[in-house]
Design a protein around this motif. Structure first.
Motif, PDB file in Angstrom:
ATOM      1  N   TRP A 123      54.869  24.052  12.280  1.00 40.07           N
ATOM      2  CA  TRP A 123      55.826  22.883  12.217  1.00 40.07           C
ATOM      3  C   TRP A 123      55.837  22.104  13.185  1.00 40.07           C
ATOM      4  O   TRP A 123      56.597  21.027  13.451  1.00 40.07           O
ATOM      5  CB  TRP A 123      57.289  23.452  11.624  1.00 40.07           C
ATOM      6  N   SER A 124      54.906  22.146  14.070  1.00 41.68           N
ATOM      7  CA  SER A 124      54.976  21.585  15.472  1.00 41.68           C
ATOM      8  C   SER A 124      55.060  19.798  15.459  1.00 41.68           C
ATOM      9  O   SER A 124      55.572  19.279  16.251  1.00 41.68           O
ATOM     10  CB  SER A 124      53.755  22.015  16.675  1.00 41.68           C
ATOM     11  N   ALA A 125      54.024  19.599  14.483  1.00 36.43           N
ATOM     12  CA  ALA A 125      53.870  18.211  14.628  1.00 36.43           C
ATOM     13  C   ALA A 125      54.992  17.373  13.712  1.00 36.43           C
ATOM     14  O   ALA A 125      55.191  16.252  13.824  1.00 36.43           O
ATOM     15  CB  ALA A 125      52.603  17.830  13.588  1.00 36.43           C
ATOM     16  N   GLN A 126      55.882  18.267  13.175  1.00 36.23           N
ATOM     17  CA  GLN A 126      57.036  17.859  12.534  1.00 36.23           C
ATOM     18  C   GLN A 126      58.333  17.656  13.369  1.00 36.23           C
ATOM     19  O   GLN A 126      59.325  17.228  12.860  1.00 36.23           O
ATOM     20  CB  GLN A 126      57.322  18.605  11.339  1.00 36.23           C
ATOM     21  N   GLU A 128      53.030   9.366  19.442  1.00 32.54           N
ATOM     22  CA  GLU A 128      51.623   9.367  20.066  1.00 32.54           C
ATOM     23  C   GLU A 128      51.649  10.923  20.892  1.00 32.54           C
ATOM     24  O   GLU A 128      50.618  11.059  21.497  1.00 32.54           O
ATOM     25  CB  GLU A 128      51.510   8.198  20.958  1.00 32.54           C
ATOM     26  N   LEU A 129      52.773  11.504  21.093  1.00 34.39           N
ATOM     27  CA  LEU A 129      52.621  12.837  21.691  1.00 34.39           C
ATOM     28  C   LEU A 129      52.725  14.140  20.720  1.00 34.39           C
ATOM     29  O   LEU A 129      52.724  15.309  21.226  1.00 34.39           O
ATOM     30  CB  LEU A 129      54.071  12.866  22.600  1.00 34.39           C
ATOM     31  N   ARG A 130      52.956  13.671  19.212  1.00 36.98           N
ATOM     32  CA  ARG A 130      52.874  14.931  18.367  1.00 36.98           C
ATOM     33  C   ARG A 130      51.426  15.731  18.630  1.00 36.98           C
ATOM     34  O   ARG A 130      50.386  15.221  18.663  1.00 36.98           O
ATOM     35  CB  ARG A 130      52.884  14.266  17.036  1.00 36.98           C
ATOM     36  N   PRO A 131      51.644  17.072  18.644  1.00 39.48           N
ATOM     37  CA  PRO A 131      50.281  17.819  18.775  1.00 39.48           C
ATOM     38  C   PRO A 131      49.634  17.830  17.624  1.00 39.48           C
ATOM     39  O   PRO A 131      50.260  17.907  16.474  1.00 39.48           O
ATOM     40  CB  PRO A 131      51.049  19.026  19.057  1.00 39.48           C
ATOM     41  N   PRO A 132      48.289  17.984  17.694  1.00 41.78           N
ATOM     42  CA  PRO A 132      47.367  18.031  16.441  1.00 41.78           C
ATOM     43  C   PRO A 132      47.416  19.428  15.672  1.00 41.78           C
ATOM     44  O   PRO A 132      46.479  20.043  15.965  1.00 41.78           O
ATOM     45  CB  PRO A 132      46.153  17.747  16.823  1.00 41.78           C
ATOM     46  N   VAL A 133      48.720  19.947  15.384  1.00 46.79           N
ATOM     47  CA  VAL A 133      48.729  21.200  14.604  1.00 46.79           C
ATOM     48  C   VAL A 133      48.735  21.058  13.036  1.00 46.79           C
ATOM     49  O   VAL A 133      50.043  20.160  12.649  1.00 46.79           O
ATOM     50  CB  VAL A 133      50.004  21.830  15.341  1.00 46.79           C
ATOM     51  N   ARG A 134      48.098  21.874  12.516  1.00 49.22           N
ATOM     52  CA  ARG A 134      48.224  21.695  10.910  1.00 49.22           C
ATOM     53  C   ARG A 134      48.487  23.047  10.380  1.00 49.22           C
ATOM     54  O   ARG A 134      47.895  24.102  10.948  1.00 49.22           O
ATOM     55  CB  ARG A 134      47.038  20.962  10.375  1.00 49.22           C
ATOM     56  N   PRO A 135      48.990  23.248   9.309  1.00 47.10           N
ATOM     57  CA  PRO A 135      49.291  24.438   8.968  1.00 47.10           C
ATOM     58  C   PRO A 135      48.200  24.826   7.881  1.00 47.10           C
ATOM     59  O   PRO A 135      47.410  24.174   7.145  1.00 47.10           O
ATOM     60  CB  PRO A 135      50.368  24.532   7.693  1.00 47.10           C
ATOM     61  N   VAL A 136      47.623  26.198   8.160  1.00 45.61           N
ATOM     62  CA  VAL A 136      46.706  26.747   7.276  1.00 45.61           C
ATOM     63  C   VAL A 136      47.053  27.754   6.487  1.00 45.61           C
ATOM     64  O   VAL A 136      47.486  28.880   7.124  1.00 45.61           O
ATOM     65  CB  VAL A 136      45.205  27.113   8.146  1.00 45.61           C
ATOM     66  N   ARG A 164      49.409  29.500   9.181  1.00 43.59           N
ATOM     67  CA  ARG A 164      48.807  29.565  10.711  1.00 43.59           C
ATOM     68  C   ARG A 164      48.720  28.223  11.240  1.00 43.59           C
ATOM     69  O   ARG A 164      48.665  27.103  10.645  1.00 43.59           O
ATOM     70  CB  ARG A 164      47.374  30.020  10.433  1.00 43.59           C
ATOM     71  N   PRO A 165      49.447  28.201  12.438  1.00 43.52           N
ATOM     72  CA  PRO A 165      49.424  26.874  13.058  1.00 43.52           C
ATOM     73  C   PRO A 165      47.957  26.540  13.802  1.00 43.52           C
ATOM     74  O   PRO A 165      47.538  27.116  14.826  1.00 43.52           O
ATOM     75  CB  PRO A 165      50.421  26.933  14.032  1.00 43.52           C
ATOM     76  N   ALA A 166      47.199  25.554  13.079  1.00 45.95           N
ATOM     77  CA  ALA A 166      45.744  25.641  13.533  1.00 45.95           C
ATOM     78  C   ALA A 166      45.568  24.226  14.267  1.00 45.95           C
ATOM     79  O   ALA A 166      46.612  23.258  14.108  1.00 45.95           O
ATOM     80  CB  ALA A 166      44.933  25.441  12.209  1.00 45.95           C
ATOM     81  N   THR A 167      44.686  24.156  15.219  1.00 50.71           N
ATOM     82  CA  THR A 167      44.543  23.093  15.984  1.00 50.71           C
ATOM     83  C   THR A 167      43.057  22.714  15.782  1.00 50.71           C
ATOM     84  O   THR A 167      42.179  23.412  15.207  1.00 50.71           O
ATOM     85  CB  THR A 167      44.521  23.449  17.297  1.00 50.71           C
ATOM     86  N   PRO A 169      52.681  21.462  29.301  1.00 45.09           N
ATOM     87  CA  PRO A 169      53.433  20.159  29.404  1.00 45.09           C
ATOM     88  C   PRO A 169      53.165  19.273  28.105  1.00 45.09           C
ATOM     89  O   PRO A 169      51.913  19.251  27.647  1.00 45.09           O
ATOM     90  CB  PRO A 169      52.987  19.565  30.568  1.00 45.09           C
ATOM     91  N   SER A 170      53.934  18.675  27.617  1.00 43.82           N
ATOM     92  CA  SER A 170      53.954  18.055  26.324  1.00 43.82           C
ATOM     93  C   SER A 170      53.613  16.289  26.545  1.00 43.82           C
ATOM     94  O   SER A 170      53.133  15.682  25.823  1.00 43.82           O
ATOM     95  CB  SER A 170      55.090  18.341  25.620  1.00 43.82           C
ATOM     96  N   GLY A 171      53.833  15.906  27.768  1.00 39.76           N
ATOM     97  CA  GLY A 171      53.773  14.680  28.074  1.00 39.76           C
ATOM     98  C   GLY A 171      55.172  13.866  28.117  1.00 39.76           C
ATOM     99  O   GLY A 171      55.706  12.747  28.767  1.00 39.76           O
ATOM    100  N   LEU A 172      56.223  14.860  27.543  1.00 42.60           N
ATOM    101  CA  LEU A 172      57.604  14.560  27.793  1.00 42.60           C
ATOM    102  C   LEU A 172      58.197  15.365  28.816  1.00 42.60           C
ATOM    103  O   LEU A 172      57.709  16.413  28.853  1.00 42.60           O
ATOM    104  CB  LEU A 172      58.495  14.599  26.617  1.00 42.60           C
ATOM    105  N   ASP A 173      58.649  14.900  30.189  1.00 44.74           N
ATOM    106  CA  ASP A 173      59.145  15.815  30.951  1.00 44.74           C
ATOM    107  C   ASP A 173      60.096  16.906  30.395  1.00 44.74           C
ATOM    108  O   ASP A 173      61.039  16.319  29.487  1.00 44.74           O
ATOM    109  CB  ASP A 173      59.932  14.823  32.196  1.00 44.74           C
ATOM    110  N   GLY A 174      60.003  17.861  30.793  1.00 45.86           N
ATOM    111  CA  GLY A 174      61.186  18.933  30.282  1.00 45.86           C
ATOM    112  C   GLY A 174      60.906  19.389  28.883  1.00 45.86           C
ATOM    113  O   GLY A 174      61.611  20.361  28.506  1.00 45.86           O
ATOM    114  N   LEU A 175      59.665  19.138  28.406  1.00 44.07           N
ATOM    115  CA  LEU A 175      59.321  19.764  27.045  1.00 44.07           C
ATOM    116  C   LEU A 175      57.887  20.258  27.190  1.00 44.07           C
ATOM    117  O   LEU A 175      57.003  19.570  27.489  1.00 44.07           O
ATOM    118  CB  LEU A 175      59.388  18.660  25.780  1.00 44.07           C
ATOM    119  N   LEU A 176      57.806  21.594  27.020  1.00 41.45           N
ATOM    120  CA  LEU A 176      56.668  22.559  27.088  1.00 41.45           C
ATOM    121  C   LEU A 176      56.286  22.937  25.512  1.00 41.45           C
ATOM    122  O   LEU A 176      57.039  23.254  24.859  1.00 41.45           O
ATOM    123  CB  LEU A 176      56.638  23.735  27.949  1.00 41.45           C
TER     124      LEU A 176
END
Lengths: 388, 388
Positions: free
Chosen positions: A212-215, A222-230, A317-320, A329-336
């Protein structure tokens, strides 16, 4: 609405989130984990193979190094967890036997064994007869095998249970709610808003949000990670007392090009997995998925027919894009990020917990984690340049 | 211990027991049904086919007559139940399509159709193309079929629910306990003892005890009915909205000698059954049973793969040496059998209820029930001569 603070907030109480929280809390840091139903989704469905060697893919060397580090870390991780909680962490050091059904399957298995040896991995090629000597109930048709002494398994449900207890004992606050959004001030994450509208302020947020990371809301597009459910379907079978143990080791099989694995647990459970489907967030157990798992399992282990089918379940599964996790680091300070573990979440739990705990406490990314920054997926100027 | 009385005691609250109790209570008779979990075992597992024609076996003419009488009775039975309770009785008058997969299957189907026609039954032979015209999602490989307009199905769980309500509305006493034993005085049954030690005195006891009939305590050894449990596994699939209805009719298929049936329900449920195993009282769902049902179902209905597998369940059929039920006098005065319905319990519910209610009230066995006395299994002097 109430406003609380926490030194660290972990979003997501799967194995990864719980292990990170435990590591940080054990170092005296105040941690809150937010999850409405911790440990109940991907972490409950997994089969729990620790299979850096048998699952090695051509050209994924950095991931292999991470996987090997984590399988090496599991025994101490499990021992520490067991000594703290008095519960089993579920580690079963059985080794893994890869077997091939027909001659094409055997050829593919030999090619992989050659590659594994070139990488310096510990593998031993076996004839069909030698494979059946290790596992007498394998089908007579099994034409060859590879013995991998270092690939083990973990009862993921026992691990979840032990980690929940460990977080409780180390004072982690468990907030049984969904995170509605990450709160930001400019390019800095400053806390989370829960579904009941209350907020938790925090200068360090770890998103262990799996499929659910991209959600996750509140993160700039533009900082959303390219994670999709498999999606993956898994069966749990029960071996009657009279037939135990049906298997002594984890068995991976290739049957006419199809892959199946059978993971025995000490109590008589046999986990059979797993299908792979790109169906979004659909977690229905489909008849075709169950059929293919049973077809392949009974081909290598005919006694499968006589085992009780106790559970059919599907998880995500969280796939990339490169099958490797997204750490740091995520690109937002304070978020990993601590996500994208795809098929290796149980395996990578100890190393992820160490690496993220270190990043939180030092502000720098350890070398082992460096290849797994989200910035590797950056295209042009959209993805952030992440400081290391 | 408390001692109660009841004009009639029915042991067993499956479909048969509930229907008998309802019929008697509707005639003003005071009835008690004893069952710890009414409707939860065989009656909950069944697929509910009303299939006197498609399931006809060579040489079972008297059973065929009983089956035909009961399928003819179902519409009025359902209408009366629905008008009393306001609930659906679950009757689906869809007709049944028997199909054959390969040429051997088709030859067997044609032979059966010839026999069915000789018996005067309404059957229509179809080509593979004609079968697919009735059911467009059937596999291209289906080589022929037989259309049976008079074979229908009942949602057995809806029927259980409606009958439970009907017994409640007609004042049947439901005693949610196991019967520990039948109480006798000489060769007369005089009541039942419940598991809590209390008793119910009654001069008329009906044992609708299904697969557990031979285990009923208090019956002399030589009067025990030759009923044995035959396990069957059943799957319940869910058809997604987009594919509904996957089937318009009940489909029975023979695939390379294996039998499978698919029974659609209006709400999108598709019931697939059933395996047949002689494993005593074992109700574990075995992987091999689920595998064979899926293998056969997807061979005739390929879209099976895309349906959700909602439930896997196993139940016990009450089988007799000649596959026909055991109805009427038991050899103990005051005790009647209504058991041994094997694969036809749902089908035979209305006619069994009528015949047994009539026997209770008149003391004589109706002609239609006469071939199904337990005395037909008598060997020498052991089995009783039952008065007619």
């Amino acid at each position: 609405m109430a406003e609380r603070t926490s030194e660290v907030v972990v979003i997501g109480g799967g194995l990864i989130g719980l292990a990170i929280a435990w590591r940080l809390a054990a170092d005296g840091i105040q941690v809150t984990v937010c999850d409405p139903t911790p440990g109940s989704r991907t972490s409950a469905v997994a089969a729990g193979m620790l299979a850096p060697v048998t699952e090695v893919e051509y050209g994924e060397d950095e991931l292999l190094a991470l996987n090997l580090a984590s399988v090496a870390a599991w025994p101490d991780f499990a021992a520490e967890l067991e000594s703290l909680t008095g519960q089993s962490a579920g580690l079963n050091r059985t080794g893994t036997l890869s077997v091939a059904y027909d001659v094409d399957d055997a050829a593919a298995l030999r090619r992989l064994a050659d590659y594994q040896r070139r990488l310096g991995l510990d593998v031993e090629e076996l004839s069909g007869r030698e494979a059946r000597k290790r596992e007498p109930l394998l089908a007579a048709g099994v034409s060859g095998g590879v013995w991998v002494p270092g690939d083990h398994s973990v009862d993921n449900r026992q691990a979840v249970s032990a980690l929940l207890r460990a977080t409780e004992l180390t004072g982690v606050q468990l907030e049984r709610q969904q995170v509605a959004r990450v709160l930001t001030a400019g390019t800095t994450a400053v806390g989370v808003e829960l579904e009941d509208g209350s907020t938790i302020r925090s200068s360090q947020i770890v998103a262990a949000t799996g499929p659910w990371s991209a959600q996750l809301k509140g993160i700039p597009e533009e900082l959303r990670p390219p994670v999709r459910p498999v999606k993956g379907e898994v069966l749990r079978l029960r071996v009657p007392e009279a037939y135990r143990p049906a298997l002594h080791h984890t068995v991976r099989a290739t049957t006419r090009g199809f892959s199946v694995y059978l993971v025995p647990r000490p109590g008589g459970e046999l986990v059979v997995g797993a299908t792979t489907s790109e169906l979004g967030y659909d977690t229905r157990v489909l008849a075709g998925g169950v059929f293919s798992l049973l077809r392949d399992a009974r081909m290598v282990l005919p006694i499968t027919d006589e085992l009780e089918l106790v559970e059919t379940v599907a998880g995500l599964r969280p796939a990339t894009p490169d099958n490797a996790p997204i750490l740091g680091p995520s690109g937002l300070d304070g978020l990993l990020w601590a996500t994208g573990h795809y098929r290796n979440g149980v395996l990578l739990t100890p190393v992820t917990a160490s690496l993220i705990a270190e990043t939180v406490q030092t502000g720098t990314v350890p070398d082992l984690a460096a290849p797994f920054l989200v910035s590797r997926f950056a295209t042009g100027e959209v993805m952030p340049k992440v400081a290391r």
